[in-house]
Design an enzyme around this catalytic site. Structure first.
Site, PDB file in Angstrom:
ATOM      1  N   THR A   1       0.874  -1.180   0.000  1.00  0.00           N
ATOM      2  CA  THR A   1       0.000   0.000   0.000  1.00  0.00           C
ATOM      3  C   THR A   1       0.902   1.218   0.000  1.00  0.00           C
ATOM      4  O   THR A   1       1.637   1.463   0.966  1.00  0.00           O
ATOM      5  CB  THR A   1      -0.907   0.027   1.246  1.00  0.00           C
ATOM      6  OG1 THR A   1      -1.643  -1.193   1.308  1.00  0.00           O
ATOM      7  CG2 THR A   1      -1.868   1.204   1.191  1.00  0.00           C
TER       8      THR A   1
ATOM      9  N   LYS B   1      -7.450   1.749  -3.147  1.00  0.00           N
ATOM     10  CA  LYS B   1      -7.116   1.311  -1.778  1.00  0.00           C
ATOM     11  C   LYS B   1      -7.340   2.467  -0.792  1.00  0.00           C
ATOM     12  O   LYS B   1      -7.776   2.260   0.342  1.00  0.00           O
ATOM     13  CB  LYS B   1      -5.662   0.822  -1.747  1.00  0.00           C
ATOM     14  CG  LYS B   1      -5.124   0.477  -0.376  1.00  0.00           C
ATOM     15  CD  LYS B   1      -5.650  -0.830   0.180  1.00  0.00           C
ATOM     16  CE  LYS B   1      -5.121  -1.059   1.599  1.00  0.00           C
ATOM     17  NZ  LYS B   1      -5.465  -2.349   2.154  1.00  0.00           N
TER      18      LYS B   1
ATOM     19  N   LYS C   1       0.008   5.092   8.362  1.00  0.00           N
ATOM     20  CA  LYS C   1       0.724   5.294   7.090  1.00  0.00           C
ATOM     21  C   LYS C   1      -0.300   5.489   5.959  1.00  0.00           C
ATOM     22  O   LYS C   1      -0.199   6.414   5.170  1.00  0.00           O
ATOM     23  CB  LYS C   1       1.607   4.060   6.829  1.00  0.00           C
ATOM     24  CG  LYS C   1       2.427   4.089   5.566  1.00  0.00           C
ATOM     25  CD  LYS C   1       1.993   3.123   4.498  1.00  0.00           C
ATOM     26  CE  LYS C   1       1.834   1.684   4.883  1.00  0.00           C
ATOM     27  NZ  LYS C   1       1.334   0.840   3.793  1.00  0.00           N
TER      28      LYS C   1
HETATM   29  N1  LIG Z   1      -0.960  -6.803   7.405  1.00  0.00           N
HETATM   30  C1  LIG Z   1      -2.120  -6.560   6.822  1.00  0.00           C
HETATM   31  O1  LIG Z   1      -3.194  -6.971   7.307  1.00  0.00           O
HETATM   32  C2  LIG Z   1      -2.173  -5.786   5.508  1.00  0.00           C
HETATM   33  C3  LIG Z   1      -3.366  -5.737   4.798  1.00  0.00           C
HETATM   34  C4  LIG Z   1      -3.427  -5.041   3.599  1.00  0.00           C
HETATM   35  C5  LIG Z   1      -2.303  -4.366   3.140  1.00  0.00           C
HETATM   36  N2  LIG Z   1      -1.133  -4.402   3.863  1.00  0.00           N
HETATM   37  C6  LIG Z   1       0.025  -3.663   3.317  1.00  0.00           C
HETATM   38  O2  LIG Z   1       0.952  -4.637   2.811  1.00  0.00           O
HETATM   39  C7  LIG Z   1       2.280  -4.162   3.027  1.00  0.00           C
HETATM   40  C8  LIG Z   1       3.045  -5.210   3.857  1.00  0.00           C
HETATM   41  O3  LIG Z   1       2.362  -5.406   5.079  1.00  0.00           O
HETATM   42  P1  LIG Z   1       2.801  -6.576   6.084  1.00  0.00           P
HETATM   43  O4  LIG Z   1       1.749  -6.627   7.130  1.00  0.00           O
HETATM   44  O5  LIG Z   1       3.164  -7.792   5.339  1.00  0.00           O
HETATM   45  O6  LIG Z   1       4.118  -5.899   6.710  1.00  0.00           O
HETATM   46  P2  LIG Z   1       5.333  -6.604   7.488  1.00  0.00           P
HETATM   47  O7  LIG Z   1       4.936  -7.890   8.111  1.00  0.00           O
HETATM   48  O8  LIG Z   1       5.931  -5.547   8.353  1.00  0.00           O
HETATM   49  O9  LIG Z   1       6.342  -6.946   6.295  1.00  0.00           O
HETATM   50  C9  LIG Z   1       6.972  -5.953   5.544  1.00  0.00           C
HETATM   51  C10 LIG Z   1       7.917  -6.639   4.575  1.00  0.00           C
HETATM   52  O10 LIG Z   1       8.576  -5.652   3.787  1.00  0.00           O
HETATM   53  C11 LIG Z   1       9.993  -5.811   3.928  1.00  0.00           C
HETATM   54  N3  LIG Z   1      10.605  -4.493   3.812  1.00  0.00           N
HETATM   55  C12 LIG Z   1      10.179  -3.322   4.347  1.00  0.00           C
HETATM   56  N4  LIG Z   1      10.999  -2.324   3.996  1.00  0.00           N
HETATM   57  C13 LIG Z   1      11.937  -2.854   3.214  1.00  0.00           C
HETATM   58  C14 LIG Z   1      13.060  -2.314   2.537  1.00  0.00           C
HETATM   59  N5  LIG Z   1      13.359  -1.003   2.576  1.00  0.00           N
HETATM   60  N6  LIG Z   1      13.839  -3.151   1.823  1.00  0.00           N
HETATM   61  C15 LIG Z   1      13.550  -4.477   1.758  1.00  0.00           C
HETATM   62  N7  LIG Z   1      12.507  -5.055   2.379  1.00  0.00           N
HETATM   63  C16 LIG Z   1      11.705  -4.240   3.091  1.00  0.00           C
HETATM   64  C17 LIG Z   1      10.182  -6.444   5.282  1.00  0.00           C
HETATM   65  O11 LIG Z   1      11.449  -7.067   5.382  1.00  0.00           O
HETATM   66  P3  LIG Z   1      12.060  -7.485   6.819  1.00  0.00           P
HETATM   67  O12 LIG Z   1      11.477  -8.817   7.154  1.00  0.00           O
HETATM   68  O13 LIG Z   1      13.513  -7.531   6.578  1.00  0.00           O
HETATM   69  O14 LIG Z   1      11.667  -6.393   7.776  1.00  0.00           O
HETATM   70  C18 LIG Z   1       9.025  -7.451   5.281  1.00  0.00           C
HETATM   71  O15 LIG Z   1       9.313  -8.555   4.484  1.00  0.00           O
HETATM   72  C19 LIG Z   1       2.165  -2.793   3.692  1.00  0.00           C
HETATM   73  O16 LIG Z   1       2.218  -1.788   2.713  1.00  0.00           O
HETATM   74  C20 LIG Z   1       0.786  -2.842   4.346  1.00  0.00           C
HETATM   75  O17 LIG Z   1       0.220  -1.550   4.510  1.00  0.00           O
HETATM   76  C21 LIG Z   1      -1.043  -5.111   5.024  1.00  0.00           C
END
Ligand SMILES: NC(=O)c1ccc[n+]([C@@H]2O[C@H](COP(=O)([O-])OP(=O)(O)OC[C@H]3O[C@@H](n4cnc5c(N)ncnc54)[C@H](OP(=O)(O)O)[C@@H]3O)[C@@H](O)[C@H]2O)c1
Length: 286
Positions: free
Chosen positions: A94, A169, A237
Site C-alpha cells: 500500500t 485502496k 501510514k
Molecule cells: N498486514 C495486513 O493486514 C495488511 C493488509 C493489507 C495491506 N497491507 C500492506 O501490505 C504491506 C506489507 O504489510 P505486512 O503486514 O506484510 O508488513 P510486514 O509484516 O511488516 O512486512 C513488511 C515486509 O517488507 C519488507 N521491507 C520493508 N521495507 C523494506 C526495505 N526497505 N527493503 C527491503 N525489504 C523491506 C520487510 O522485510 P524485513 O522482514 O527484513 O523487515 C518485510 O518482508 C504494507 O504496505 C501494508 O500496509 C497489510
C-alpha cells in the site's frame, strides 16, 4: 506455469508466495531479513535467494509486498536492471499513487510492465488465499498478471491506469476508518447500557448496520482483544497517504482526519501493532 519472484516475506508476502508455490509456479523468494527466506523454503517448494537480483533474474513476474513508498522505490530500484525485458512487476504494497506512477515510468524505461496492486483482506485473507486486489496499469499487463495473482485472490479488478489501484485502496481505507470509529462507539455504548455485544450483533448483524468489521471484529473488541490483525502503524501510514492526496484534490476529510488523530492516541497508548479496531481502547481509557 510461470517463473515468479516474490520480494518481501512479511505478514502478507510470506503466505502469498506460498500460494504461488502451491499453484505450481516456479517460485524464488527474497527477504531483507534472510532467516524468513530459510523458514519459507522449509515450508514451501521454491528457491531461496539471498539477494534480490538473483531472485528476479529470468522471472516472468516479480511480485513485491514491502512497507511504504521509500521501501518500494528502494526494492524496485534494485530489481529493474536485473529483470528481463517484457517481464511484469506487480507491487502489492500500500503506497501512494505518485509512487506507483514513478515506478511505472521507470519500468517503462526498462521495458518492463508494471501493475500497482494493493490488497485488502488482512493476514487471514493472505493465509486463506482470499485477498481482494485493486489494480492500476495497462490492460495487456493486467491480463497477463491475473492468472498469477489468482493464486491468492478471490477478486482482482483493473481500476484504470497505473496509480488507480492505490487510489482505490485509499477509498477502502477511508471507509474502514469511519466505520471502525462508529463501531467502537457502538460497542462502548452497548456495554455501558448493559447489553451483551454478541447478542446485539445477533439482533442487528443482518440488517442495515451489518459490515465486515461488525461480523469479524465486534466480539473481539467487546473482549478487548487487539493483539492481531491490521496494525495501527500501517493504518496511520495509509491515512497519511489519503490525507496528502485529499489535500492535492482540494478536499476536506473531517472524519478521516479525526480518526487519524485518534489512531495517534492509540499509538501513544503503546498500540502501534494493535489491530485497527483498538479505537475502542481509546474510548475505554477516557
Ligand atoms: N498486514 C495486513 O493486514 C495488511 C493488509 C493489507 C495491506 N497491507 C500492506 O501490505 C504491506 C506489507 O504489510 P505486512 O503486514 O506484510 O508488513 P510486514 O509484516 O511488516 O512486512 C513488511 C515486509 O517488507 C519488507 N521491507 C520493508 N521495507 C523494506 C526495505 N526497505 N527493503 C527491503 N525489504 C523491506 C520487510 O522485510 P524485513 O522482514 O527484513 O523487515 C518485510 O518482508 C504494507 O504496505 C501494508 O500496509 C497489510
Amino acid at each position: 506455469m510461470s517463473k515468479v519472484a516474490f520480494l518481501g516475506l512479511g505478514v502478507m508476502g510470506y503466505p502469498m508466495a506460498g500460494h504461488l508455490a502451491a499453484a505450481g509456479h516456479e517460485v524464488r523468494v527474497w527477504n531483507r531479513t534472510s532467516h524468513k527466506v530459510g523458514q519459507w523454503v522449509g515450508e514451501y517448494t521454491g528457491e531461496a535467494c539471498l539477494q534480490p537480483d538473483t531472485a528476479v533474474k529470468d522471472a516472468d513476474f516479480v511480485m513485491m509486498c514491502v512497507g511504504r513508498d521509500a521501501d518500494v522505490l528502494e526494492v524496485a530500484g534494485v530489481a529493474y536492471p536485473y529483470m528481463k525485458e517484457g517481464a511484469i512487476l506487480v507491487d502489492h504494497t500500500t503506497a501512494s499513487d505518485g509512487c506507483a506512477k514513478q515506478v511505472g515510468e521507470r519500468c517503462a524505461a526498462w521495458g518492463i510492465g508494471f501493475i500497482d496492486a494493493p490488497i485488502s483482506g488482512g493476514e487471514s485473507g493472505a493465509v486463506n488465499g482470499q485477498l481482494t486486489v485493486m489494480c492500476g496499469g495497462d490492460q495487456a499487463h493486467f491480463d497477463k498478471a491475473v492468472p498469477i495473482i489468482d493464486a491468492y485472490a478471490k477478486a482482482v479488478k483493473l481500476m484504470g491506469p497505473v496509480g488507480a489501484g492505490q487510489l482505490t485502496k485509499m477509498v477502502n481505507q477511508i471507509c474502514i476508518a469511519g466505520m471502525l470509529q462508529g463501531l467502537s462507539e457502538a460497542v462502548n455504548f452497548a456495554q455501558a447500557a448493559g447489553l451483551d455485544m454478541d447478542e446485539v450483533v445477533g439482533a442487528i448483524g443482518k440488517g442495515a448496520a451489518q459490515s465486515w468489521q461488525m461480523d469479524n471484529r465486534a466480539s473481539t473488541m467487546a473482549r478487548g482483544e487487539y493483539e492481531f490483525g491490521f496494525a495501527v502503524d500501517w493504518m496511520r501510514k495509509d491515512l497519511g497517504i489519503v490525507l496528502d492526496t485529499a489535500k492535492k484534490l482540494g478536499l476536506d476529510m473531517p472524519v478521516t482526519e479525526l480518526v487519524d488523530w485518534y489512531y495517534a492516541d492509540v499509538q501513544d497508548m503503546g498500540g502501534n501493532r494493535w489491530d485497527t479496531s483498538s479505537l475502542l481502547a481509546r474510548l475505554k481509557r477516557e
